[in-house]
Design a protein around this motif. Structure first.
Motif, PDB file in Angstrom:
ATOM      1  N   TYR A 130       0.825  -1.209   0.000  1.00 28.35           N
ATOM      2  CA  TYR A 130       0.000   0.000   0.000  1.00 28.35           C
ATOM      3  C   TYR A 130       0.862   1.262   0.000  1.00 28.35           C
ATOM      4  N   SER A 131       1.962   1.247   0.767  1.00 29.11           N
ATOM      5  CA  SER A 131       2.833   2.432   0.823  1.00 29.11           C
ATOM      6  C   SER A 131       3.432   2.731  -0.553  1.00 29.11           C
ATOM      7  N   LEU A 132       3.636   1.697  -1.358  1.00 27.47           N
ATOM      8  CA  LEU A 132       4.149   1.887  -2.717  1.00 27.47           C
ATOM      9  C   LEU A 132       3.038   2.351  -3.663  1.00 27.47           C
ATOM     10  N   LEU A 133       1.810   1.903  -3.401  1.00 30.93           N
ATOM     11  CA  LEU A 133       0.678   2.254  -4.258  1.00 30.93           C
ATOM     12  C   LEU A 133       0.125   3.653  -3.974  1.00 30.93           C
ATOM     13  N   GLU A 134       0.329   4.140  -2.745  1.00 28.48           N
ATOM     14  CA  GLU A 134      -0.356   5.375  -2.343  1.00 28.48           C
ATOM     15  C   GLU A 134      -0.012   6.558  -3.239  1.00 28.48           C
ATOM     16  N   ARG A 135       1.246   6.687  -3.626  1.00 21.94           N
ATOM     17  CA  ARG A 135       1.610   7.827  -4.485  1.00 21.94           C
ATOM     18  C   ARG A 135       0.886   7.751  -5.832  1.00 21.94           C
ATOM     19  N   LEU A 136       0.606   6.526  -6.303  1.00 23.14           N
ATOM     20  CA  LEU A 136      -0.148   6.369  -7.548  1.00 23.14           C
ATOM     21  C   LEU A 136      -1.617   6.732  -7.353  1.00 23.14           C
ATOM     22  N   LEU A 137      -2.119   6.541  -6.137  1.00 24.28           N
ATOM     23  CA  LEU A 137      -3.504   6.897  -5.853  1.00 24.28           C
ATOM     24  C   LEU A 137      -3.731   8.408  -5.898  1.00 24.28           C
ATOM     25  N   HIS A 138      -2.662   9.164  -5.782  1.00 27.93           N
ATOM     26  CA  HIS A 138      -2.780  10.621  -5.911  1.00 27.93           C
ATOM     27  C   HIS A 138      -3.149  11.004  -7.342  1.00 27.93           C
ATOM     28  N   ASN A 139      -2.853  10.118  -8.272  1.00 27.26           N
ATOM     29  CA  ASN A 139      -3.192  10.328  -9.682  1.00 27.26           C
ATOM     30  C   ASN A 139      -3.728   9.005 -10.231  1.00 27.26           C
ATOM     31  N   PRO A 140      -4.999   8.683  -9.950  1.00 23.43           N
ATOM     32  CA  PRO A 140      -5.560   7.367 -10.272  1.00 23.43           C
ATOM     33  C   PRO A 140      -5.340   6.869 -11.701  1.00 23.43           C
ATOM     34  N   PRO A 141      -5.390   7.721 -12.742  1.00 27.87           N
ATOM     35  CA  PRO A 141      -5.110   7.193 -14.086  1.00 27.87           C
ATOM     36  C   PRO A 141      -3.735   6.530 -14.192  1.00 27.87           C
ATOM     37  N   PHE A 166       2.441  -3.521 -10.593  1.00 29.99           N
ATOM     38  CA  PHE A 166       1.535  -4.319  -9.756  1.00 29.99           C
ATOM     39  C   PHE A 166       0.414  -4.900 -10.616  1.00 29.99           C
ATOM     40  N   GLN A 167       0.213  -6.173 -10.497  1.00 34.12           N
ATOM     41  CA  GLN A 167      -0.867  -6.832 -11.236  1.00 34.12           C
ATOM     42  C   GLN A 167      -2.157  -6.712 -10.428  1.00 34.12           C
ATOM     43  N   ILE A 168      -2.965  -5.718 -10.785  1.00 32.79           N
ATOM     44  CA  ILE A 168      -4.204  -5.454 -10.052  1.00 32.79           C
ATOM     45  C   ILE A 168      -5.383  -5.574 -11.006  1.00 32.79           C
ATOM     46  N   GLU A 169      -6.346  -6.404 -10.660  1.00 34.61           N
ATOM     47  CA  GLU A 169      -7.529  -6.559 -11.496  1.00 34.61           C
ATOM     48  C   GLU A 169      -8.344  -5.263 -11.496  1.00 34.61           C
ATOM     49  N   PRO A 170      -9.004  -4.950 -12.615  1.00 27.01           N
ATOM     50  CA  PRO A 170      -9.784  -3.698 -12.706  1.00 27.01           C
ATOM     51  C   PRO A 170     -10.768  -3.506 -11.546  1.00 27.01           C
ATOM     52  N   GLN A 171     -11.448  -4.573 -11.151  1.00 28.69           N
ATOM     53  CA  GLN A 171     -12.420  -4.471 -10.059  1.00 28.69           C
ATOM     54  C   GLN A 171     -11.734  -4.089  -8.746  1.00 28.69           C
ATOM     55  N   THR A 172     -10.577  -4.703  -8.495  1.00 24.80           N
ATOM     56  CA  THR A 172      -9.817  -4.393  -7.272  1.00 24.80           C
ATOM     57  C   THR A 172      -9.289  -2.967  -7.333  1.00 24.80           C
ATOM     58  N   ARG A 173      -8.838  -2.554  -8.505  1.00 22.93           N
ATOM     59  CA  ARG A 173      -8.318  -1.193  -8.670  1.00 22.93           C
ATOM     60  C   ARG A 173      -9.411  -0.163  -8.408  1.00 22.93           C
ATOM     61  N   ASN A 212     -10.571  12.462 -14.227  1.00 25.79           N
ATOM     62  CA  ASN A 212      -9.227  12.659 -13.684  1.00 25.79           C
ATOM     63  C   ASN A 212      -8.929  11.826 -12.448  1.00 25.79           C
ATOM     64  N   PHE A 213      -9.987  11.326 -11.776  1.00 27.11           N
ATOM     65  CA  PHE A 213      -9.766  10.547 -10.554  1.00 27.11           C
ATOM     66  C   PHE A 213     -10.453   9.180 -10.573  1.00 27.11           C
ATOM     67  N   LEU A 214     -11.149   8.884 -11.665  1.00 26.83           N
ATOM     68  CA  LEU A 214     -11.770   7.567 -11.855  1.00 26.83           C
ATOM     69  C   LEU A 214     -12.712   7.200 -10.707  1.00 26.83           C
ATOM     70  N   LEU A 215     -13.436   8.180 -10.207  1.00 27.20           N
ATOM     71  CA  LEU A 215     -14.349   7.949  -9.097  1.00 27.20           C
ATOM     72  C   LEU A 215     -15.735   7.558  -9.606  1.00 27.20           C
ATOM     73  N   PRO A 216     -16.482   6.777  -8.827  1.00 29.69           N
ATOM     74  CA  PRO A 216     -17.858   6.445  -9.208  1.00 29.69           C
ATOM     75  C   PRO A 216     -18.740   7.686  -9.161  1.00 29.69           C
ATOM     76  N   GLU A 217     -19.873   7.618  -9.834  1.00 29.67           N
ATOM     77  CA  GLU A 217     -20.749   8.774 -10.032  1.00 29.67           C
ATOM     78  C   GLU A 217     -21.107   9.501  -8.729  1.00 29.67           C
ATOM     79  N   GLU A 218     -21.624   8.772  -7.744  1.00 29.41           N
ATOM     80  CA  GLU A 218     -22.109   9.418  -6.520  1.00 29.41           C
ATOM     81  C   GLU A 218     -20.978  10.096  -5.756  1.00 29.41           C
ATOM     82  N   LEU A 219     -19.829   9.440  -5.669  1.00 29.15           N
ATOM     83  CA  LEU A 219     -18.698  10.031  -4.965  1.00 29.15           C
ATOM     84  C   LEU A 219     -18.184  11.253  -5.715  1.00 29.15           C
TER      85      LEU A 219
END
Length: 342
Positions: free
Chosen positions: A47-58, A66-73, A146-153
């Motif tokens: 997670y500590s390695l992934l967090e910086r990527l979460l700042h820019n979800p695309p 990291f091999q992450i399935e789309p649903q998990t991502r 820009n953040f790949l968020l679901p509609e409601e969020l």
């Protein structure tokens, strides 16, 4: 500094292991405590390695390390950007500066949300705001892109961005009873009816209000010249629905009510009055209705009749103000009914 981060991970991981143990994960899986601890610590490191990527979800979607399935991502992004309404309510109306970030311990104590979570939410709101504040088009669509968020969020973030762009006053003492869902509801109503996007103009966005519409609202003062006719129509329509005491109260105070509603419309073209919209609604409208103990149903019936009876009068049609009145009262009615915690 790296040592501190590593030790913090170990402490956080051990707390997670304790929580999992209390939930009976060892009994459920048959794993040893050491194996669970090793697995949890491994997840913390990932997670500590992934967090910086979460700042820019695309970028998270594009990376190959990291091999992450789309649903998990999608789930990871959504969970990272989720926020607590109580925390965001404390941030509304404040500059997203480093000074306010240092005051988050007070927010944490008041909302009973962990300080680390408050900081994450603060940083996320600031990040989203900086990216989309100057973009044209739909703010919600820009956030989704820009953040790949679901509609409601994305809509919830969009409301926060909108309130910040207009600089609505939300921090005054008289507004403290209002929750984030209250402001979210009002922001959605305003964005839907008072922005340029509503007019289909491509060069503007839904964080900018339609200035021509706000200027046209000044002409609604002609309703005050026809106050007696308006009052007669409203009282006639409401008399069968009201108790005698309520009817007498409306008959006595109609002038103050109509001057508050129309006066507010006439001043919204001024930036200062626009920013004070919620405070004005409370002070000029809601407080007087609370003082005479109106129920939520009384308020709904009055606003509906007040709105419809004005449309029946020739004065709005002759001045070509029916559309402006409809746009104005649709939003004001929606906001007042949401804000009236009777």
């Amino acid at each position: 500094r790296r040592t501190n981060r590593t030790s913090f991970k170990v402490i956080a991981a051990s707390e997670a292991v304790t929580a999992l143990n209390q939930r009976g994960v060892i009994q459920q899986t048959g794993a040893t405590l050491e194996l669970v601890a090793s697995d949890v610590l491994d997840h913390y490191r990932t997670y500590s390695l992934l967090e910086r990527l979460l700042h820019n979800p695309p970028k998270l979607a594009e990376q190959l390390a990291f091999q992450i399935e789309p649903q998990t991502r999608r789930l990871l992004i959504e969970k990272y950007y989720e926020f607590d309404g109580a925390v965001i309510r404390e941030l509304l109306g404040k500059k997203l500066s480093s000074r306010h970030r240092k005051d988050l311990d007070e927010v944490s104590e008041k909302t009973c949300v962990l300080l680390k979570s408050c900081r994450r939410q603060f940083d996320n709101v600031k990040r989203v705001f900086k990216v989309v504040e100057d973009m044209q088009g739909s703010v919600v669509q820009n956030i989704k892109t820009n953040f790949l968020l679901p509609e409601e969020l994305a809509r919830r973030y969009g409301a926060v961005v909108f309130i910040a762009c207009i600089k609505f006053e939300t921090s005054k003492k008289k507004l403290q009873y209002l929750t984030f869902p209250d402001f979210y509801h009002c922001a959605q109503s305003i964005m839907a009816s008072w922005t340029y996007v509503d007019n289909g103009s491509p060069e503007y966005d839904d964080t900018e209000l339609d200035r021509e519409f706000l200027l046209d609202l000044r002409e609604l003062r002609i309703l005050l010249d026809k106050e007696k006719e308006h009052k007669h129509l409203v009282c006639q329509k409401l008399k069968p629905q009201l108790l005698e005491r309520s009817y007498q109260e409306l008959d006595s105070n109609f002038r103050s009510y109509t001057r508050a509603l129309v006066g507010l419309a006439c001043n919204l073209h001024r930036s200062r009055e626009l920013r004070s919209l919620f405070l004005e609604l409370v002070e000029r409208c809601l407080e007087p209705w609370r003082q005479v103990s109106w129920s939520h149903t009384d308020l709904r019936n009055f606003l509906s009749s007040y709105y419809q009876c004005a449309l029946e009068m020739d004065v709005l049609r002759e001045a070509d103000l029916k559309n402006s009145w409809e746009r104005y009262m649709t939003v004001i009615t929606s906001c007042l009914l949401r804000m009236y915690h009777a």
